[in-house]
Design a protein around this motif. Structure first.
Motif, PDB file in Angstrom:
ATOM      1  N   UNK A 104       0.851  -1.194   0.000  1.00 47.98           N
ATOM      2  CA  UNK A 104       0.000   0.000   0.000  1.00 47.98           C
ATOM      3  C   UNK A 104       0.881   1.236   0.000  1.00 47.98           C
ATOM      4  N   UNK A 105       0.332   2.319  -0.459  1.00 49.30           N
ATOM      5  CA  UNK A 105       1.090   3.574  -0.499  1.00 49.30           C
ATOM      6  C   UNK A 105       0.133   4.738  -0.357  1.00 49.30           C
ATOM      7  N   UNK A 106       0.548   5.734   0.382  1.00 54.53           N
ATOM      8  CA  UNK A 106      -0.220   6.964   0.514  1.00 54.53           C
ATOM      9  C   UNK A 106       0.569   8.079  -0.151  1.00 54.53           C
ATOM     10  N   UNK A 199      -2.574  -1.226  -2.881  1.00 50.57           N
ATOM     11  CA  UNK A 199      -3.687  -0.331  -2.573  1.00 50.57           C
ATOM     12  C   UNK A 199      -3.110   1.063  -2.383  1.00 50.57           C
ATOM     13  N   UNK A 200      -3.586   2.023  -3.163  1.00 48.51           N
ATOM     14  CA  UNK A 200      -3.042   3.377  -3.124  1.00 48.51           C
ATOM     15  C   UNK A 200      -4.072   4.338  -2.545  1.00 48.51           C
ATOM     16  N   UNK A 201      -3.654   5.075  -1.530  1.00 53.00           N
ATOM     17  CA  UNK A 201      -4.478   6.148  -0.983  1.00 53.00           C
ATOM     18  C   UNK A 201      -3.966   7.454  -1.593  1.00 53.00           C
ATOM     19  N   UNK A 202      -4.806   8.064  -2.397  1.00 50.88           N
ATOM     20  CA  UNK A 202      -4.367   9.202  -3.210  1.00 50.88           C
ATOM     21  C   UNK A 202      -5.146  10.459  -2.835  1.00 50.88           C
ATOM     22  N   UNK A 203      -4.415  11.546  -2.628  1.00 45.72           N
ATOM     23  CA  UNK A 203      -5.034  12.834  -2.338  1.00 45.72           C
ATOM     24  C   UNK A 203      -4.769  13.795  -3.504  1.00 45.72           C
ATOM     25  N   UNK A 204      -5.860  14.174  -4.171  1.00 40.60           N
ATOM     26  CA  UNK A 204      -5.733  15.116  -5.285  1.00 40.60           C
ATOM     27  C   UNK A 204      -5.549  16.534  -4.731  1.00 40.60           C
TER      28      UNK A 204
END
Length: 211
Positions: A104-106, A199-204
């Motif tokens: 996973x990566x944020x 699983x990627x947690x992405x903040x635009x």
């Protein structure tokens, strides 16, 4: 398959059906009775007849060296189990392949993240970090780089490089990134295991108005 010799149990005065064996302090595995209703369930007591019938097996759990102790008694009235004897184990370790679990990566849009072993989900208790090679594939909207060449995309690197903080992920574009992770050790003939999607947690980041 466990034998009477393995357990060190003998009784010249009683039949094998009349000799009961008790195990204790069992670690890193279990004994099973293949003739039981549940042939996979752990058992701690059985008869010498079960052993001689080749019905008792020890199943190692894949961890460290196992241990157990053995005691026995016959069917005499009032008989009790004797002092439990600690078994001597001849154990051969097997070098297991690295595992990849739930990478996973944020990351924030346009951001750079120093990647950790936890992010990649890679572990290998049997090998040094420099002996474990990690492969990333299906990388979109970004790239992995080594800090020694921060503009060059890479797809393979060692766990040691990760642990040293030398591997970064640089986001590119406006959409969420994606990638998969596989690993292998340096055993002869080793190949990369099944690639596991991260699983990627992405903040635009909101873009400024354009005039």
């Amino acid at each position: 398959t466990v034998t009477a010799s393995d357990l060190g149990v003998s009784d010249p005065d009683d039949g094998p059906m009349n000799v009961q064996i008790e195990l204790s302090n069992v670690t890193n595995g279990k004994f099973v009775n293949t003739a039981a209703v549940d042939p996979t369930g752990a058992v701690l007591t059985f008869t010498l007849a079960d052993v001689q019938g080749r019905e008792i097996k020890f199943v190692h759990d894949g961890g460290q060296m196992p241990s157990f102790s053995v005691a026995a008694k016959d069917d005499e009235t009032g008989a009790t189990f004797g002092q439990a004897q600690v078994a001597q184990i001849n154990y051969t370790a097997v070098n297991d392949a690295p595992t990849v679990a739930s990478p996973s990566l944020t990351v924030t849009e346009g951001g750079t993240v120093t990647v950790t072993a936890s992010d990649l989900g890679v572990s290998d208790p049997d090998d040094s970090a420099e002996a474990v090679t990690i492969q990333v594939s299906n990388v979109t909207n970004g790239m992995f780089v080594d800090t020694g060449a921060p503009t060059v995309a890479i797809t393979e690197f060692t766990l040691k490089e990760v642990n040293d903080g030398a591997i970064k992920f640089i986001h590119q574009g406006e959409s969420a990134p994606s990638f998969s992770v596989a690993a292998k050790d340096d055993e002869t003939g080793a190949t990369f295991g099944q690639a596991v999607p991260a699983t990627v947690t992405f903040t635009a980041v909101p873009d400024s108005p354009v005039v």
